[in-house]
Design a protein around this motif. Sequence first.
Motif, PDB file in Angstrom:
ATOM      1  N   TRP A   1      -5.348  20.439 -14.444  1.00  0.00           N
ATOM      2  CA  TRP A   1      -6.183  21.627 -14.584  1.00  0.00           C
ATOM      3  C   TRP A   1      -6.795  21.989 -13.231  1.00  0.00           C
ATOM      4  CZ3 TRP A   1      -6.749  23.833 -19.496  1.00  0.00           C
ATOM      5  CH2 TRP A   1      -6.315  23.039 -20.573  1.00  0.00           C
ATOM      6  N   SER A   2      -7.048  23.268 -13.045  1.00  0.00           N
ATOM      7  CA  SER A   2      -7.733  23.756 -11.852  1.00  0.00           C
ATOM      8  C   SER A   2      -8.912  24.608 -12.279  1.00  0.00           C
ATOM      9  CB  SER A   2      -6.793  24.610 -10.994  1.00  0.00           C
ATOM     10  OG  SER A   2      -5.655  23.890 -10.593  1.00  0.00           O
ATOM     11  N   VAL A   3      -9.972  24.562 -11.497  1.00  0.00           N
ATOM     12  CA  VAL A   3     -11.124  25.421 -11.767  1.00  0.00           C
ATOM     13  C   VAL A   3     -11.695  25.899 -10.442  1.00  0.00           C
ATOM     14  CG1 VAL A   3     -12.714  23.455 -11.871  1.00  0.00           C
ATOM     15  CG2 VAL A   3     -13.349  25.620 -12.964  1.00  0.00           C
TER      16      VAL A   3
ATOM     17  N   ALA B   1     -20.019  20.323 -17.091  1.00  0.00           N
ATOM     18  CA  ALA B   1     -18.941  21.227 -16.696  1.00  0.00           C
ATOM     19  C   ALA B   1     -19.334  22.057 -15.483  1.00  0.00           C
ATOM     20  CB  ALA B   1     -18.557  22.131 -17.872  1.00  0.00           C
TER      21      ALA B   1
ATOM     22  N   TYR C   1     -13.655  28.808 -16.236  1.00  0.00           N
ATOM     23  CA  TYR C   1     -12.255  28.978 -16.602  1.00  0.00           C
ATOM     24  C   TYR C   1     -11.456  27.796 -16.069  1.00  0.00           C
ATOM     25  CZ  TYR C   1     -13.960  33.820 -16.912  1.00  0.00           C
ATOM     26  OH  TYR C   1     -14.689  34.954 -17.185  1.00  0.00           O
ATOM     27  N   ASP C   2     -11.098  26.875 -16.935  1.00  0.00           N
ATOM     28  CA  ASP C   2     -10.225  25.774 -16.562  1.00  0.00           C
ATOM     29  C   ASP C   2      -8.793  26.218 -16.836  1.00  0.00           C
ATOM     30  OD1 ASP C   2     -11.902  23.347 -15.822  1.00  0.00           O
ATOM     31  OD2 ASP C   2     -12.819  23.896 -17.732  1.00  0.00           O
TER      32      ASP C   2
ATOM     33  N   PHE D   1     -13.858  17.417 -16.779  1.00  0.00           N
ATOM     34  CA  PHE D   1     -12.612  18.187 -16.765  1.00  0.00           C
ATOM     35  C   PHE D   1     -11.915  18.008 -18.109  1.00  0.00           C
ATOM     36  CE2 PHE D   1     -12.821  19.363 -12.466  1.00  0.00           C
ATOM     37  CZ  PHE D   1     -11.732  20.187 -12.166  1.00  0.00           C
TER      38      PHE D   1
ATOM     39  N   ASN E   1      -5.628  28.545 -20.495  1.00  0.00           N
ATOM     40  CA  ASN E   1      -6.955  28.855 -19.970  1.00  0.00           C
ATOM     41  C   ASN E   1      -7.990  28.381 -20.988  1.00  0.00           C
ATOM     42  OD1 ASN E   1      -9.308  29.990 -18.854  1.00  0.00           O
ATOM     43  ND2 ASN E   1      -8.178  31.724 -18.042  1.00  0.00           N
TER      44      ASN E   1
ATOM     45  N   GLN F   1      -9.152  20.340  -8.685  1.00  0.00           N
ATOM     46  CA  GLN F   1      -8.018  20.023  -9.548  1.00  0.00           C
ATOM     47  C   GLN F   1      -8.135  18.613 -10.108  1.00  0.00           C
ATOM     48  OE1 GLN F   1      -4.309  20.901  -7.411  1.00  0.00           O
ATOM     49  NE2 GLN F   1      -5.523  22.220  -6.067  1.00  0.00           N
TER      50      GLN F   1
END
Length: 423
Positions: free
Chosen positions: A262-264, A406, A296-297, A412, A396, A258
């Motif tokens: 944003w989370s990935v 990335a 996918y962020d 990020f 997304n 995180q």
Amino acid sequence: MNGTEAAAMPTDQEIVDAYLYLFGRLLVARQENHDIDVERVGWNTIKYNPLGSAEFVNPNLDVAYLEAWIAVDPSHAVTLQVPEIVGRYYTVQVVDVWGEVIANINERNFPDHPFGAVAFRLAGTTPPTPDGALVIDLPGRKAKILARVELKSTPDEAVALQKSFRIEAPDGIVIDPPPTIPDFSNASLPGADAFAAGPALLATAPDAMPDAARYARLVEVIADRIADDSAATAAVDEVIRTKAWPAFLAGTKGFGTQRNGWSVAFAAGRFGNDVLARDIVDYGGLWANTVDEAIYDVGQLGSDGALLDGGAAYEIRFPADEPSNLVDAFWSLTLYSVPDYRVVPNPIDRYGINSESPLTPNDDGSVSIWIAPKRPAASPEANWLPSPAGSGFSLNLRLYVARKPALAGEWFPPPIAVVSTAG
């Protein structure tokens, strides 16, 4: 279980663990039931999704989609004919009934066979397959395929390629109906009834997760313990509601790595033993691909630390050349409702912004994407993504065939800066 003595009730934590494990399978089974019994798409039949729509959560509207449920048995294979596609991104993603990616068929992964006949067969069997076909072994009798063909600036050509995919299935395949599961929605999760259906559901297909056997055993013990025992059922249901649901929902607020709101999840598509990551991905984006195909962020928090609010205005300011310089294929940013993760109707029918969008840069070369229910005065028309006033939403950002910064988690997306609050 056999014997006259009932199994001891597992601990609360074991109930939570078993529930979260089972939940991922329930989510995919729910989609299978919807596709087969509600949408009536049929087995071994391609559904060519019209542009701008997809009948599952978290669709990417920058590609021409096609999808199909594949069903094989020990005596019969099924063949997919893949057209030759040059100069635009495509992949044929093959997924098992847990949401784990089996393969991606494209020129990157199969340079000697990027198109032509692809035969799907049950692992450990040798049914007839076409000469020269690429053979993909499926761990169970059912799998889902999703093919994506990038629209680019020539959507008509993408649709023509989409319609060129064909499935050839022999007669006589024995196909089990979709599994029986309790009714539930993203807003109303299943309780102890999940365990009543659990053992039969887990028996329908193997699971690639290394710790699958341990979790399956817990599911079996709990199902046996609550059978015909209303007090035990109520106790398990209480644990699910007070501990399992909160644990899952807390995870959806931010999972994986995180930063900047944003989370990935770099485990997407192949989850190892990360039960919660698989649940969250299956819940909010069934059929997520592996990170070498797409990152996918997921944006859920504004710069104020609060969940994104459709009545507020936000600015995401990308430095010059980003995110285009982070992909070898293309990127897209799409807005979804929560908790169902569907595209949100709006007056200009714009659900996302992507590599092909005619974005106007700022004076310093950076590019701002504005998200608000009404176009902010500072936003060029093409840079505005409408949000749903009065409700929350999620973003997304997809990076297709991402480059090292990335992939390595070194990059990020910028913060989702709050410009004005709701009202």
